[in-house]
Design a protein around this motif. Structure first.
Motif, mmCIF file in Angstrom:
data_model
loop_
_atom_site.group_PDB
_atom_site.id
_atom_site.type_symbol
_atom_site.label_atom_id
_atom_site.label_comp_id
_atom_site.label_asym_id
_atom_site.label_seq_id
_atom_site.Cartn_x
_atom_site.Cartn_y
_atom_site.Cartn_z
ATOM 1 N N HIS A 108 -35.119 55.373 116.241
ATOM 2 C CA HIS A 108 -34.596 55.773 114.934
ATOM 3 C C HIS A 108 -33.073 55.703 114.850
ATOM 4 O O HIS A 108 -32.527 55.257 113.844
ATOM 5 N N THR A 109 -32.398 56.200 115.864
ATOM 6 C CA THR A 109 -30.949 56.378 115.787
ATOM 7 C C THR A 109 -30.200 55.184 116.368
ATOM 8 O O THR A 109 -30.698 54.490 117.261
ATOM 9 N N ARG A 110 -28.995 54.971 115.874
ATOM 10 C CA ARG A 110 -28.180 53.873 116.388
ATOM 11 C C ARG A 110 -27.915 54.022 117.871
ATOM 12 O O ARG A 110 -27.925 53.048 118.625
ATOM 13 N N THR A 111 -27.685 55.251 118.302
ATOM 14 C CA THR A 111 -27.407 55.513 119.710
ATOM 15 C C THR A 111 -28.582 55.086 120.579
ATOM 16 O O THR A 111 -28.408 54.407 121.599
ATOM 17 N N ALA A 112 -29.794 55.473 120.198
ATOM 18 C CA ALA A 112 -30.984 55.144 120.976
ATOM 19 C C ALA A 112 -31.286 53.653 120.926
ATOM 20 O O ALA A 112 -31.710 53.066 121.934
ATOM 21 N N ILE A 113 -31.066 53.036 119.781
ATOM 22 C CA ILE A 113 -31.331 51.599 119.649
ATOM 23 C C ILE A 113 -30.471 50.808 120.626
ATOM 24 O O ILE A 113 -30.948 49.872 121.292
ATOM 25 N N ALA A 114 -29.208 51.184 120.753
ATOM 26 C CA ALA A 114 -28.299 50.478 121.666
ATOM 27 C C ALA A 114 -28.745 50.631 123.112
ATOM 28 O O ALA A 114 -28.709 49.666 123.903
ATOM 29 N N ILE A 115 -29.185 51.825 123.475
ATOM 30 C CA ILE A 115 -29.659 52.052 124.843
ATOM 31 C C ILE A 115 -30.968 51.309 125.086
ATOM 32 O O ILE A 115 -31.178 50.704 126.152
ATOM 33 N N ALA A 116 -31.852 51.340 124.111
ATOM 34 C CA ALA A 116 -33.162 50.696 124.249
ATOM 35 C C ALA A 116 -33.040 49.188 124.422
ATOM 36 O O ALA A 116 -33.821 48.574 125.158
ATOM 37 N N ASP B 41 -36.761 59.826 120.125
ATOM 38 C CA ASP B 41 -35.990 58.730 120.723
ATOM 39 C C ASP B 41 -35.712 59.006 122.201
ATOM 40 O O ASP B 41 -35.869 58.124 123.053
ATOM 41 N N ALA B 42 -35.288 60.223 122.517
ATOM 42 C CA ALA B 42 -34.951 60.573 123.896
ATOM 43 C C ALA B 42 -36.168 60.464 124.805
ATOM 44 O O ALA B 42 -36.072 59.949 125.937
ATOM 45 N N ASP B 43 -37.301 60.929 124.327
ATOM 46 C CA ASP B 43 -38.532 60.852 125.115
ATOM 47 C C ASP B 43 -38.952 59.403 125.330
ATOM 48 O O ASP B 43 -39.358 59.003 126.431
ATOM 49 N N ARG B 44 -38.825 58.600 124.293
ATOM 50 C CA ARG B 44 -39.229 57.195 124.400
ATOM 51 C C ARG B 44 -38.265 56.396 125.274
ATOM 52 O O ARG B 44 -38.683 55.469 125.969
ATOM 53 N N LEU B 45 -37.011 56.756 125.280
ATOM 54 C CA LEU B 45 -36.058 56.057 126.145
ATOM 55 C C LEU B 45 -36.404 56.257 127.614
ATOM 56 O O LEU B 45 -36.176 55.378 128.440
ATOM 57 N N ASP B 46 -36.977 57.411 127.937
ATOM 58 C CA ASP B 46 -37.336 57.654 129.338
ATOM 59 C C ASP B 46 -38.600 56.913 129.744
ATOM 60 O O ASP B 46 -38.980 56.924 130.914
ATOM 61 N N ALA B 47 -39.254 56.263 128.780
ATOM 62 C CA ALA B 47 -40.454 55.485 129.077
ATOM 63 C C ALA B 47 -40.142 54.003 129.271
ATOM 64 O O ALA B 47 -41.043 53.216 129.573
ATOM 65 N N ILE B 48 -38.885 53.618 129.079
ATOM 66 C CA ILE B 48 -38.511 52.215 129.274
ATOM 67 C C ILE B 48 -37.343 52.138 130.257
ATOM 68 O O ILE B 48 -36.756 53.147 130.615
ATOM 69 N N GLY B 49 -37.027 50.933 130.691
ATOM 70 C CA GLY B 49 -36.018 50.782 131.727
ATOM 71 C C GLY B 49 -36.643 50.977 133.098
ATOM 72 O O GLY B 49 -37.865 51.045 133.257
ATOM 73 N N LYS C 106 -30.848 47.537 126.051
ATOM 74 C CA LYS C 106 -30.549 47.249 127.454
ATOM 75 C C LYS C 106 -31.764 47.523 128.343
ATOM 76 O O LYS C 106 -32.081 46.741 129.240
ATOM 77 N N ARG C 107 -32.442 48.622 128.098
ATOM 78 C CA ARG C 107 -33.572 48.989 128.947
ATOM 79 C C ARG C 107 -34.759 48.055 128.759
ATOM 80 O O ARG C 107 -35.538 47.830 129.688
#
Length: 205
Positions: free
Chosen positions: A171-179, A118-126, A181-182
């Motif tokens: 996968h995680t609720r935390t990452a879903i919420a960030i994703a 999740d952390a790696d994929r979040l850095d690929a968006i936004g 927005k991004r």
């Protein structure tokens, strides 16, 4: 060695290896993934040390940085062995990293693997994900966009092949919420990109 001190030493070594890397997989990318993995792990009640450690080494041996050859397991084991870590922990980290990559298409099994993924994929968006997409595209010779054949392997096509799919793969609720927005930044960028591209074409015709 105390865990926080160990992570600090590993960060220093990663910085020396990846600081000037120019494909978007540099030290700053790795650091963002490590800090995000720790944040998500704490929110999801996972092993924050394991998540952070795996995140720090997740790009060691990556095929994109090794001429298309994946050397992750070999190089991660060599790297971590320098810190006298136990075999079981190194095995765990290698397993987590093997499940992180989007291109490998592997299923993240443990909660810790899901968090690092999740952390790696979040850095690929936004906004940073957009910048990284064009940095990587340029490094491998991809053009920005091809209006004659939009499906050609360009940096803009990469949005459709990968980036826009990532929100649904968290996968995680935390990452879903960030994703959530991004993802909006990706869509807004593409909308504005096409407007300006078409305007440019009108001026050239």
């Amino acid at each position: 060695m105390e865990k926080e001190l160990l992570l600090e030493k590993i960060e220093t070594d990663i910085k020396s290896q990846f600081l000037n890397e120019s494909t978007g997989h540099d030290y700053y990318h790795i650091a963002r993934v490590a800090y995000m993995a720790r944040q998500i792990a704490q929110a999801e009640h996972a092993d924050a040390f394991v998540c952070t450690l795996a995140a720090w080494v997740h790009d060691i041996g990556d095929y994109k940085l090794n001429g298309g050859v994946d050397k992750s397991e070999e190089l991660i084991r060599n790297f971590l062995s320098e810190y006298s870590l136990g075999t079981s922990l190194i095995d765990r980290i290698v397993t987590i990293v093997s499940q992180v990559s989007f291109s490998k298409g592997k299923h993240a099994e443990s909660l810790e693997a899901k968090i690092v993924q999740d952390a790696d994929r979040l850095d690929a968006i936004g906004t940073i994900g957009i910048a990284r997409a064009f940095a990587y595209g340029g490094s491998v010779g991809h053009s920005i966009y091809n209006p004659i054949d939009p499906t050609q392997n360009t940096s803009v096509q990469h949005f459709y092949d990968k980036l826009l799919k990532l929100k649904e793969l968290m996968h995680t609720r935390t990452a879903i919420a960030i994703a959530e927005k991004r993802q909006q930044f990706l869509l807004q960028f593409l909308e504005q990109f096409y407007k300006e591209w078409n305007m440019e074409n009108e001026c050239l015709n």
